[in-house]
Scaffold this motif. Structure first.
Motif, PDB file in Angstrom:
ATOM      1  N   GLU A  94       0.834  -1.199   0.000  1.00  0.00           N
ATOM      2  CA  GLU A  94       0.000   0.000   0.000  1.00  0.00           C
ATOM      3  C   GLU A  94       0.871   1.253   0.000  1.00  0.00           C
ATOM      4  O   GLU A  94       0.628   2.208  -0.725  1.00  0.00           O
ATOM      5  N   ARG A  95       1.916   1.237   0.806  1.00  0.00           N
ATOM      6  CA  ARG A  95       2.806   2.395   0.891  1.00  0.00           C
ATOM      7  C   ARG A  95       3.465   2.670  -0.460  1.00  0.00           C
ATOM      8  O   ARG A  95       3.644   3.812  -0.856  1.00  0.00           O
ATOM      9  N   ASP A  99       0.697  -0.023  -8.190  1.00  0.00           N
ATOM     10  CA  ASP A  99      -0.183   0.294  -9.319  1.00  0.00           C
ATOM     11  C   ASP A  99      -1.523   0.858  -8.864  1.00  0.00           C
ATOM     12  O   ASP A  99      -2.531   0.723  -9.532  1.00  0.00           O
ATOM     13  N   ARG A 100      -1.514   1.456  -7.677  1.00  0.00           N
ATOM     14  CA  ARG A 100      -2.727   2.049  -7.089  1.00  0.00           C
ATOM     15  C   ARG A 100      -3.896   1.055  -7.017  1.00  0.00           C
ATOM     16  O   ARG A 100      -5.048   1.429  -7.086  1.00  0.00           O
ATOM     17  N   LYS A 101      -3.583  -0.212  -6.853  1.00  0.00           N
ATOM     18  CA  LYS A 101      -4.633  -1.230  -6.783  1.00  0.00           C
ATOM     19  C   LYS A 101      -4.877  -1.718  -5.358  1.00  0.00           C
ATOM     20  O   LYS A 101      -5.761  -2.521  -5.140  1.00  0.00           O
ATOM     21  N   LEU A 102      -4.093  -1.259  -4.414  1.00  0.00           N
ATOM     22  CA  LEU A 102      -4.239  -1.745  -3.054  1.00  0.00           C
ATOM     23  C   LEU A 102      -4.468  -0.589  -2.099  1.00  0.00           C
ATOM     24  O   LEU A 102      -3.686   0.348  -2.043  1.00  0.00           O
ATOM     25  N   ALA A 103      -5.539  -0.664  -1.373  1.00  0.00           N
ATOM     26  CA  ALA A 103      -5.834   0.310  -0.319  1.00  0.00           C
ATOM     27  C   ALA A 103      -6.361  -0.471   0.872  1.00  0.00           C
ATOM     28  O   ALA A 103      -7.353  -1.184   0.768  1.00  0.00           O
ATOM     29  N   LEU A 104      -5.674  -0.375   1.991  1.00  0.00           N
ATOM     30  CA  LEU A 104      -6.088  -1.124   3.168  1.00  0.00           C
ATOM     31  C   LEU A 104      -7.361  -0.557   3.780  1.00  0.00           C
ATOM     32  O   LEU A 104      -8.110  -1.269   4.431  1.00  0.00           O
ATOM     33  N   ILE A 105      -7.598   0.729   3.569  1.00  0.00           N
ATOM     34  CA  ILE A 105      -8.820   1.346   4.089  1.00  0.00           C
ATOM     35  C   ILE A 105      -9.702   1.672   2.887  1.00  0.00           C
ATOM     36  O   ILE A 105      -9.581   2.718   2.269  1.00  0.00           O
ATOM     37  N   ALA A 106     -10.549   0.724   2.543  1.00  0.00           N
ATOM     38  CA  ALA A 106     -11.450   0.894   1.401  1.00  0.00           C
ATOM     39  C   ALA A 106     -12.622  -0.061   1.583  1.00  0.00           C
ATOM     40  O   ALA A 106     -12.511  -1.063   2.278  1.00  0.00           O
TER      41      ALA A 106
END
Length: 112
Positions: A94-95, A99-106
């Motif tokens: 996430e950090r 590829d902007r495909k992972l967000a832990l808060i979503a």
């Protein structure tokens, strides 16, 4: 013992990405220092890039009593450490905005 295993795995997770592209000798020396510092009797590390092992190193013993040397195919009891490792890896991804495909808060129904 579990704390020590977690500490080693965390240290190695931080060390591998940064050091994997540097000289093997320097990386090996850093791994050795971490193991000595944390009192780890033995370990095995492999760095995989594009599906191929580009670095492999093992040292120490799998069991202090028997003195059996660590081999590339040695098995280690890691208890429930994989949960912590998975969390650390996800946080790193996430950090790095993988590829902007992972967000832990979503929300689970959101896609990118």
């Amino acid at each position: 013992m579990l704390r020590r295993i977690l500490a080693v795995l965390f240290a190695l997770l931080l060390a591998v990405p940064a050091q994997a592209q540097r000289s093997d000798a320097g990386f090996t020396a850093r791994l050795h220092r971490i193991a000595v510092q944390l009192g780890v009797p033995g370990f095995s590390v492999a760095v995989v890039q594009d599906g191929k092992i580009v670095y492999r190193h093992q040292e120490g013993v799998t069991d202090r009593t028997s003195g059996a040397a660590v081999a590339p195919d040695s098995l280690f009891a890691i208890a429930s450490v994989t949960k912590s490792m998975t969390g650390i890896i996800l946080a790193q991804l996430e950090r790095e905005e993988f590829d902007r495909k992972l967000a832990l808060i979503a929300r689970t129904n959101e896609t990118r």
